[in-house]
Design an enzyme around this catalytic site. Structure first.
Site, PDB file in Angstrom:
ATOM      1  N   TRP A   1       0.845  -1.183   0.000  1.00 54.73           N
ATOM      2  CA  TRP A   1       0.000   0.000   0.000  1.00 54.73           C
ATOM      3  C   TRP A   1       0.888   1.244   0.000  1.00 54.73           C
ATOM      4  CZ3 TRP A   1      -1.904   2.781   4.834  1.00 54.73           C
ATOM      5  CH2 TRP A   1      -2.871   3.737   4.515  1.00 54.73           C
TER       6      TRP A   1
ATOM      7  N   ASP B   1      -0.898  -5.774   9.142  1.00 55.07           N
ATOM      8  CA  ASP B   1      -1.855  -4.727   8.783  1.00 55.07           C
ATOM      9  C   ASP B   1      -3.116  -5.463   8.343  1.00 55.07           C
ATOM     10  OD1 ASP B   1      -1.805  -1.831   6.496  1.00 55.07           O
ATOM     11  OD2 ASP B   1      -3.279  -2.549   7.951  1.00 55.07           O
TER      12      ASP B   1
ATOM     13  N   LYS C   1     -13.281  -0.430   5.523  1.00 52.23           N
ATOM     14  CA  LYS C   1     -13.923  -1.199   4.461  1.00 52.23           C
ATOM     15  C   LYS C   1     -14.997  -2.134   4.985  1.00 52.23           C
ATOM     16  CE  LYS C   1     -10.041   0.113   2.338  1.00 52.23           C
ATOM     17  NZ  LYS C   1      -9.104   1.054   2.946  1.00 52.23           N
TER      18      LYS C   1
END
Lengths: 482, 385
Positions: A210, A291, A327
């Site tokens: 990311w 993560d 999300k």
């Protein structure tokens, strides 16, 4: 710097004090090498980080320190949405940010979230005068500020969601959990802790990862290096390279791992591969740093998506885990997440928690309450929790359907014989298409398909109806641009 | 220090290899000291006495000691509950909220707003605004330091320290008179190197409640011009000092009139009761629109690796209230009500202290404009009685 400034402005303390304004201005002008009119001079201590030039009293009024400040480049991910908004073409498609959309390509507020918010609203309005509290946390809430570590009810449910309520690390209070500003904020807290307590320690990040990971560690002044991850030849995992690079790193490095649904590739290790990764990490005394931004979104199952984290914790390893509800609960803009640090003792966990708080205080004092309340209400209520699980399956299911349709469209339209099956093998919101930067640019410039330049597309932003259009765009860009 | 930690870490790692299962990586992590302000609440909670009063945290409460949710906030919450999606705000936050917030600080018809000269982003309340500015200052003026008043809100020191900028102090509070040490303040301004950065409390100084008068602000502004200093205003109590937000912004307006290019941190924690929502704004006045765009982009660049983008809920409440004339008027009335109650409480406190026959002078209590009173004064009064 300061002393040189002083020597320029006053020839000697008392004479300059006794000069009239005019005379002192003239004196200052003489010290300048340029002959510019001093009304145009500007103060520039911000330029190139240095101070230069003296400043007259009149110029001081209009001048700015920011002359040397250049425009920052647009954010490679969030900037995509901004470009998309500006595009007026009817065919445009936003596959940039990983924000879930319905088939109608509308943002989606989960039903459970609406219910939770209404519940919260009702409770607020009917609040009675209460002077006795059974729980300390209720009183803290009563006093309006969240504590630095966040909402206790949230911290409890988020750790349980991640590790399982019956997990020994939770029962034995070995987890330091602190509410953070979604994934980013939680990662940043951990990075700040690493910088302070493990100075010089490196974080190993996957190649690719990311985009904001590097920014976070850079701004926290934590050195990082990459381990091999994505193999363009197979459009799959370069497992040998990954293991080799983790082995080669200095002992006691932090290894940043995506718990599930790797961003941007969508390629996850198999359970067997996870075990081997854990082996080599233990061998090198590295610290795993997970993560977890997509728990529930990868497979549709909250528990299955936490398997990698749980297997590491089961080995008695100390680890970091960042969580985000952006999300999976659609709470993007509420900025709700957590940093969990699993320690080998409750005492260590308490100390670590206190230091995380000490890092958070000068960043934002205490975290925002609204998102935390929503999560606590949804996850803490059995009925809402079950409803959430069902909605989660629907969302993950839609993405799986879209993957299938895209794959079918590509196979039907592409006559080159290229193997597109990686689309089905990848998991989560994203697909790494293998398109390079030039090809990605063509996707945008010709086809009005907005995506990030690393070739990542967000399937959450794709509808079944648009799969064929996207397939045309991908085939064209892949074959006709190098 | 770094070497010692590195050695300790190696020792820890070696002993982990040897199989000492209880050995943790965290052995060298000490417990953090209790936060001096938020720690007061913890101590308050632990106290069993029925008479206890918490005047620690600066959060407004009504007469029953209940925290107040403003009516305008309730109305706004009803409007926004469950309706809107929670898509990411732009990196700079809610544009509407920022626009309305700038009007409060710079003026409803500010030329700087019209000319788009203000680089402004939504921030994580006042703390976040100060921290973002401190990081910005460090990045673009790495050799600078910050002048901080004595005393100040404790977290100011933490913020600039974690941003890795050296701190200096300037005289502010005069204990003997319980007022402003104006002479000391002006000396420190004059003696600071030209172009220094100063942290100023725009109104309702925390923790003293002592503010410069308008005339004193004008002198401070003038001296700032002479020295080319940069003024960074922390305005956490607009509306609370006098009951009138316009009046409370006076210091800022004076500096703007005098042509300073200032920075401002604004917070809605107190004046809208939005403590837990963490909503505020950081603004930096620039020479022109182009510069403001560049500066804003850099502020966003700093925010991105800290929290990506700011939380929406509090911003929605603020923009709903300030964007609706009726709700805005409701808010203005409620802020005035809160400020009046505080002034009334101050008067009552002063009168009661005088009634108790205290030999000390308590007139400073009604002279100070704030919800906060210096805790050491209260502590003294309790013993002297």
């Amino acid at each position: 710097m300061a002393s040189s400034m002083l020597s320029l402005t006053s020839a000697s303390p008392s004479p300059s004090a006794s000069l009239s304004t005019q005379e002192s201005l003239k004196g200052k002008l003489k010290l300048r090498s340029s002959g510019l009119s001093f009304t145009k001079e500007k103060i520039n201590p911000f330029a190139n980080g240095k101070s230069f030039g003296r400043v007259s009293m009149v110029a001081a009024v209009n001048a700015s320190r920011f002359d040397g400040i250049a425009m920052a480049p647009p954010d490679p991910i969030l900037g995509v949405s901004e470009a998309f908004k500006a595009d007026t073409n009817a065919l445009k498609l936003n596959l940039g940010v990983g924000a879930y959309r319905t088939e109608e390509l509308q943002p989606y507020v989960l039903d459970v979230v609406k219910k939770a918010e209404n519940l919260m609203l009702e409770r607020g309005e009917n609040k009675e005068v209460i002077h006795v509290f059974e729980r300390v946390d209720d009183l803290k809430l009563f006093l309006n500020y969240l504590p630095i570590e966040g909402l206790a009810a949230f911290n409890k449910v988020t750790a349980e969601l991640l590790f399982g309520a019956d997990n020994p690390v939770i029962k034995e209070q070995k987890v330091a959990t602190v509410q953070g500003l979604s994934g980013t904020g939680s990662l940043r807290l951990a990075a700040a802790l690493i910088e302070r307590y493990f100075p010089g320690a490196k974080v190993l990040i996957s190649s690719p990862t990311w985009g904001n990971h590097k920014n976070i560690f850079n701004d926290a002044r934590v050195p990082w290096s990459e381990y091999r991850y994505y193999d363009p030849k197979t459009v799959g995992l370069d497992f040998e390279g990954m293991i080799a690079d983790i082995k080669a790193a200095p002992e006691g490095s932090f290894v940043l791992l995506h718990g599930c649904a790797h961003n941007p590739t969508g390629i996850d290790p198999t359970p067997e591969q996870w075990e081997k990764i854990a082996d080599v990490i233990q061998e090198k005394n590295h610290i795993p740093f997970f993560d977890v931004a997509y728990q529930g979104f990868a497979s549709g199952s909250l528990d299955a998506d936490a398997a990698s984290v749980r297997s590491f914790a089961a080995r008695g390893m100390e680890l970091f885990v960042a969580q985000s509800y952006s999300k999976n609960l659609g709470l993007y803009a509420e900025r709700i997440g957590a940093m969990n640090v699993v320690c080998t003792s409750a005492d260590a966990a308490a100390r670590v928690k206190s230091q995380l708080k000490r890092l958070a205080r000068p960043m934002y004092s205490n975290p925002p309450i609204h998102g935390a309340r929503i999560v606590a209400n949804v996850v803490g209520d059995p009925v809402l929790f079950n409803e959430w699980k069902a909605e989660m399956e629907l969302m993950a299911g839609r993405i799986k359907n879209v993957r299938q349709k895209l794959y079918d469209s590509l196979c039907a339209k592409d006559k080159s014989g290229k193997d597109w099956s990686f689309i089905l093998k990848q998991i989560g919101m994203f697909s790494f298409t293998g398109l390079n930067e030039a090809q990605s640019d063509k996707m945008t410039n010709k086809w009005h398909v907005y995506m990030t330049k690393d070739g990542r597309i967000s399937l959450a932003g794709l509808s079944l109806a648009k799969c064929e259009y996207l397939a045309d765009a991908i085939i064209d860009s892949f074959h006709n641009v190098s | 220090m770094a070497l010692r930690s590195a050695i300790l870490k190696k020792a820890l790692c070696r002993s982990s290899v040897a199989g000492a299962r209880s050995m943790s990586l965290w052995r060298n992590v000490d417990p953090a000291p209790k936060d001096p302000i938020l720690g007061v609440t913890e101590a308050y909670l632990a106290d069993p006495s029925p008479d206890k009063v918490n005047v620690g945290v600066g959060a407004y409460r009504n007469d029953n000691g209940k925290p107040v949710v403003l009516e305008c906030v309730r109305a706004a919450e009803r409007r926004i509950a469950g309706n809107l999606n929670m898509e990411y705000l732009p990196m700079g936050g809610s544009v509407k909220m920022v626009e309305e917030t700038l009007k409060l600080a710079y003026g409803e018809n500010s030329e700087f707003i019209k000319d788009k000269r203000i680089a402004a982003v939504q921030s994580l309340s006042g703390t976040g605004a100060c921290r973002l500015f401190a990081d910005f200052q460090k990045r673009f003026c790495p050799d600078s330091q910050i002048y901080i008043p004595v005393p100040t809100w404790a977290n100011h020191h933490n913020i600039w320290r974690d941003a890795q900028l050296p701190q200096r102090t300037f005289h502010y509070y005069h204990p003997e008179s319980r007022g402003l040490d104006f002479a000391g303040l002006m000396d420190d301004i004059k003696n600071a190197p030209n172009g220094s950065f100063f942290l100023l409390h725009a109104c309702a100084h925390n923790p003293t409640g002592v503010d410069p008068s308008e005339e004193q602000w004008r002198e401070i502004s003038y001296q700032f011009k002479v020295k080319g200093h940069f003024a960074f205003f922390d305005m956490a109590y607009q509306g609370f000092a006098s009951g009138d937000p316009e009046r409370d912004a006076k210091a800022i307006r004076i500096f703007l009139e005098d042509g300073h290019l200032i920075g401002v941190a604004q917070s809605y924690a107190k004046n809208m009761g939005l403590y837990g929502q963490r909503v505020g704004c950081l603004s930096v006045l620039c020479e022109d629109e182009k510069q403001a765009v560049a500066v804003k982009s850099q502020l966003q660049q700093l925010a991105r690796p800290m929290y990506s983008n700011p939380p929406v809920h509090g911003a929605l409440i603020v923009s709903t209230i300030l964007g609706d004339p009726d709700l805005k008027n409701m808010w203005l009335k409620e802020v005035k009500g809160m400020a009046d109650r505080i002034i009334g409480m101050r008067t009552a406190l002063r009168e009661n202290l005088e009634k108790l026959g205290s030999p000390l002078s308590w007139e400073h209590i009604t002279k100070q404009h704030d919800a906060l009173i210096l805790s050491n004064r209260l502590a003294c009064s309790a013993t002297v009685g």
